[in-house]
Design a protein around this motif. Structure first.
Motif, PDB file in Angstrom:
ATOM      1  N   MET A   1     -37.353  -4.073  77.393  1.00 56.78           N
ATOM      2  CA  MET A   1     -36.989  -3.994  78.811  1.00 56.78           C
ATOM      3  C   MET A   1     -36.399  -5.328  79.253  1.00 56.78           C
ATOM      4  N   PHE A   2     -35.378  -5.246  80.108  1.00 59.54           N
ATOM      5  CA  PHE A   2     -34.758  -6.439  80.664  1.00 59.54           C
ATOM      6  C   PHE A   2     -34.841  -6.401  82.196  1.00 59.54           C
ATOM      7  N   ARG A   3     -35.199  -7.540  82.768  1.00 61.15           N
ATOM      8  CA  ARG A   3     -35.243  -7.671  84.230  1.00 61.15           C
ATOM      9  C   ARG A   3     -34.624  -9.007  84.606  1.00 61.15           C
ATOM     10  N   PHE A   4     -33.521  -8.944  85.351  1.00 63.03           N
ATOM     11  CA  PHE A   4     -32.877 -10.141  85.869  1.00 63.03           C
ATOM     12  C   PHE A   4     -33.026 -10.143  87.387  1.00 63.03           C
ATOM     13  N   GLN A   5     -33.291 -11.299  87.955  1.00 64.73           N
ATOM     14  CA  GLN A   5     -33.519 -11.383  89.398  1.00 64.73           C
ATOM     15  C   GLN A   5     -32.505 -12.324  90.046  1.00 64.73           C
ATOM     16  N   LEU A   6     -31.948 -11.858  91.164  1.00 62.92           N
ATOM     17  CA  LEU A   6     -31.070 -12.668  92.009  1.00 62.92           C
ATOM     18  C   LEU A   6     -31.760 -12.838  93.357  1.00 62.92           C
ATOM     19  N   SER A   7     -31.806 -14.061  93.852  1.00 62.59           N
ATOM     20  CA  SER A   7     -32.548 -14.324  95.082  1.00 62.59           C
ATOM     21  C   SER A   7     -31.679 -15.018  96.125  1.00 62.59           C
ATOM     22  N   THR A   8     -31.931 -14.671  97.391  1.00 61.90           N
ATOM     23  CA  THR A   8     -31.421 -15.413  98.528  1.00 61.90           C
ATOM     24  C   THR A   8     -32.630 -16.007  99.247  1.00 61.90           C
ATOM     25  N   GLU A   9     -32.413 -16.649 100.360  1.00 61.58           N
ATOM     26  CA  GLU A   9     -33.540 -17.209 101.093  1.00 61.58           C
ATOM     27  C   GLU A   9     -34.469 -16.126 101.612  1.00 61.58           C
ATOM     28  N   ARG A  10     -33.929 -14.921 101.836  1.00 60.64           N
ATOM     29  CA  ARG A  10     -34.723 -13.851 102.439  1.00 60.64           C
ATOM     30  C   ARG A  10     -34.982 -12.664 101.515  1.00 60.64           C
ATOM     31  N   ASN A  11     -34.081 -12.414 100.587  1.00 57.60           N
ATOM     32  CA  ASN A  11     -34.172 -11.178  99.817  1.00 57.60           C
ATOM     33  C   ASN A  11     -34.054 -11.424  98.322  1.00 57.60           C
ATOM     34  N   GLN A  12     -34.404 -10.396  97.563  1.00 63.69           N
ATOM     35  CA  GLN A  12     -34.284 -10.433  96.117  1.00 63.69           C
ATOM     36  C   GLN A  12     -33.649  -9.138  95.626  1.00 63.69           C
ATOM     37  N   VAL A  13     -32.839  -9.266  94.595  1.00 67.09           N
ATOM     38  CA  VAL A  13     -32.237  -8.122  93.929  1.00 67.09           C
ATOM     39  C   VAL A  13     -32.617  -8.206  92.457  1.00 67.09           C
ATOM     40  N   GLU A  14     -33.011  -7.089  91.872  1.00 64.28           N
ATOM     41  CA  GLU A  14     -33.337  -7.056  90.453  1.00 64.28           C
ATOM     42  C   GLU A  14     -32.421  -6.087  89.719  1.00 64.28           C
ATOM     43  N   LEU A  15     -32.028  -6.486  88.517  1.00 66.06           N
ATOM     44  CA  LEU A  15     -31.253  -5.618  87.622  1.00 66.06           C
ATOM     45  C   LEU A  15     -32.158  -5.305  86.443  1.00 66.06           C
ATOM     46  N   ILE A  16     -32.468  -4.024  86.266  1.00 60.55           N
ATOM     47  CA  ILE A  16     -33.499  -3.599  85.327  1.00 60.55           C
ATOM     48  C   ILE A  16     -32.929  -2.573  84.350  1.00 60.55           C
ATOM     49  N   ALA A  17     -33.308  -2.703  83.082  1.00 59.28           N
ATOM     50  CA  ALA A  17     -32.889  -1.729  82.067  1.00 59.28           C
ATOM     51  C   ALA A  17     -33.954  -1.623  80.989  1.00 59.28           C
ATOM     52  N   ASN A  18     -34.135  -0.430  80.456  1.00 56.60           N
ATOM     53  CA  ASN A  18     -35.019  -0.200  79.321  1.00 56.60           C
ATOM     54  C   ASN A  18     -34.175  -0.045  78.070  1.00 56.60           C
ATOM     55  N   GLY A  19     -34.540  -0.771  77.018  1.00 55.25           N
ATOM     56  CA  GLY A  19     -33.805  -0.661  75.776  1.00 55.25           C
ATOM     57  C   GLY A  19     -33.540  -2.011  75.164  1.00 55.25           C
ATOM     58  N   GLN A  20     -32.938  -2.006  73.985  1.00 51.57           N
ATOM     59  CA  GLN A  20     -32.614  -3.221  73.255  1.00 51.57           C
ATOM     60  C   GLN A  20     -31.239  -3.068  72.615  1.00 51.57           C
ATOM     61  N   GLY A  21     -30.666  -4.199  72.218  1.00 50.44           N
ATOM     62  CA  GLY A  21     -29.467  -4.162  71.393  1.00 50.44           C
ATOM     63  C   GLY A  21     -28.187  -4.059  72.185  1.00 50.44           C
ATOM     64  N   GLN A  22     -27.463  -2.971  71.957  1.00 51.78           N
ATOM     65  CA  GLN A  22     -26.124  -2.841  72.515  1.00 51.78           C
ATOM     66  C   GLN A  22     -26.167  -2.507  74.005  1.00 51.78           C
ATOM     67  N   SER A  23     -25.077  -1.988  74.521  1.00 57.42           N
ATOM     68  CA  SER A  23     -24.981  -1.701  75.947  1.00 57.42           C
ATOM     69  C   SER A  23     -26.057  -0.714  76.385  1.00 57.42           C
ATOM     70  N   ILE A  24     -26.719  -1.047  77.471  1.00 55.52           N
ATOM     71  CA  ILE A  24     -27.767  -0.187  78.016  1.00 55.52           C
ATOM     72  C   ILE A  24     -27.561  -0.072  79.526  1.00 55.52           C
ATOM     73  N   PRO A  25     -27.969   1.048  80.130  1.00 57.14           N
ATOM     74  CA  PRO A  25     -27.737   1.240  81.565  1.00 57.14           C
ATOM     75  C   PRO A  25     -28.705   0.429  82.416  1.00 57.14           C
ATOM     76  N   PHE A  26     -28.148  -0.363  83.311  1.00 54.22           N
ATOM     77  CA  PHE A  26     -28.947  -1.152  84.240  1.00 54.22           C
ATOM     78  C   PHE A  26     -29.023  -0.449  85.592  1.00 54.22           C
ATOM     79  N   GLN A  27     -30.127  -0.660  86.261  1.00 53.98           N
ATOM     80  CA  GLN A  27     -30.322  -0.171  87.620  1.00 53.98           C
ATOM     81  C   GLN A  27     -30.504  -1.372  88.526  1.00 53.98           C
ATOM     82  N   VAL A  28     -29.846  -1.350  89.682  1.00 55.06           N
ATOM     83  CA  VAL A  28     -29.962  -2.450  90.635  1.00 55.06           C
ATOM     84  C   VAL A  28     -30.917  -2.023  91.749  1.00 55.06           C
ATOM     85  N   ILE A  29     -31.895  -2.862  92.005  1.00 60.62           N
ATOM     86  CA  ILE A  29     -32.924  -2.561  93.003  1.00 60.62           C
ATOM     87  C   ILE A  29     -32.986  -3.699  94.015  1.00 60.62           C
ATOM     88  N   GLY A  30     -33.040  -3.345  95.296  1.00 59.48           N
ATOM     89  CA  GLY A  30     -33.139  -4.354  96.336  1.00 59.48           C
ATOM     90  C   GLY A  30     -32.641  -3.812  97.661  1.00 59.48           C
TER      91      GLY A  30
END
Length: 226
Positions: A1-30
């Protein structure tokens, strides 16, 4: 599983995907606006949200629009040693750039216009794609956007065999009347067509240079004649 987080002073956005290796579908949450904004940038850059994790992280670290809107991305979860881009030079390839930077590279807009349109676009990001916003607000032509987003569509349309004037006309950067007048001027003074059009203010010098050198590879990617 991959989770990347982007933050501002007030909010956070996460990009999340299950899987390994090659291209995998990410979901953006926030929050809706920030979420749609990040989704649009990723989709415009990669063509979808199905991305190699290393490529996505590299994009989040280097994209100027992301840098302007968020703090540096944080890896919350995921092993990226094997997923990171092996070729750092790939960052400089034209096709890896976001749509806005491609338009700047093609001389269609300048950096000041890009920065302003990015700010203007954010309130509409949840309901309108960036390409459509650019077409309506900067009057960037549909064929021009199509070439930059999906150059492979032009691989079978004889793009590499076209002269500069034909390319500019087909991309709706100049009219047929303007082209014919410029060609008439060229026959009289012997100057290059791009030079004539740029001196008339019809296109920028950067646009003339870009479309004089641009070629499509067999894979349908834009490269430039040396």
């Amino acid at each position: 599983m991959f989770r990347f987080q982007l933050s501002t002073e007030r909010n956070q956005v996460e990009l999340i995907a299950n899987g390994q290796g090659q291209s995998i579908p990410f979901q953006v949450i926030g929050p809706a606006t920030e979420m749609a904004f990040v989704e649009e940038l990723v989709e415009q850059h990669f063509g979808s949200l199905c991305v190699k994790p290393g490529d996505l992280l590299s994009f989040l670290q280097n994209d100027p629009w992301i840098q302007e809107s968020f703090q540096s991305p944080t890896v919350i979860e995921g092993e990226l040693e094997e997923a990171l881009l092996d070729d750092e030079a790939a960052k400089d390839l034209f096709q890896t750039k976001p749509l806005g930077q491609k338009l700047v590279g093609a001389g269609v807009i300048d950096l000041d216009e890009l920065e302003q349109v990015l700010l203007d676009y954010q309130p509409f990001a949840a309901n309108q794609r960036l390409g459509e916003f650019l077409r309506l607000n900067l009057k960037v032509s549909g064929p021009m956007l199509e070439l930059l987003i999906n150059p492979s569509l032009y691989a079978d349309r004889g793009f590499n065999d076209q002269r500069l004037g034909e390319r500019l006309k087909d991309l709706e950067l100049i009219s047929e009347t303007t082209l014919n007048q410029a060609l008439a001027d060229q026959r009289m003074n012997g100057k290059r067509l791009g030079e004539i059009l740029a001196s008339q203010g019809v296109i920028s010098e950067q646009t003339a240079k870009f479309f004089s050198e641009a070629q499509l590879t067999p894979a349908g990617e834009i490269e430039f004649a040396s």
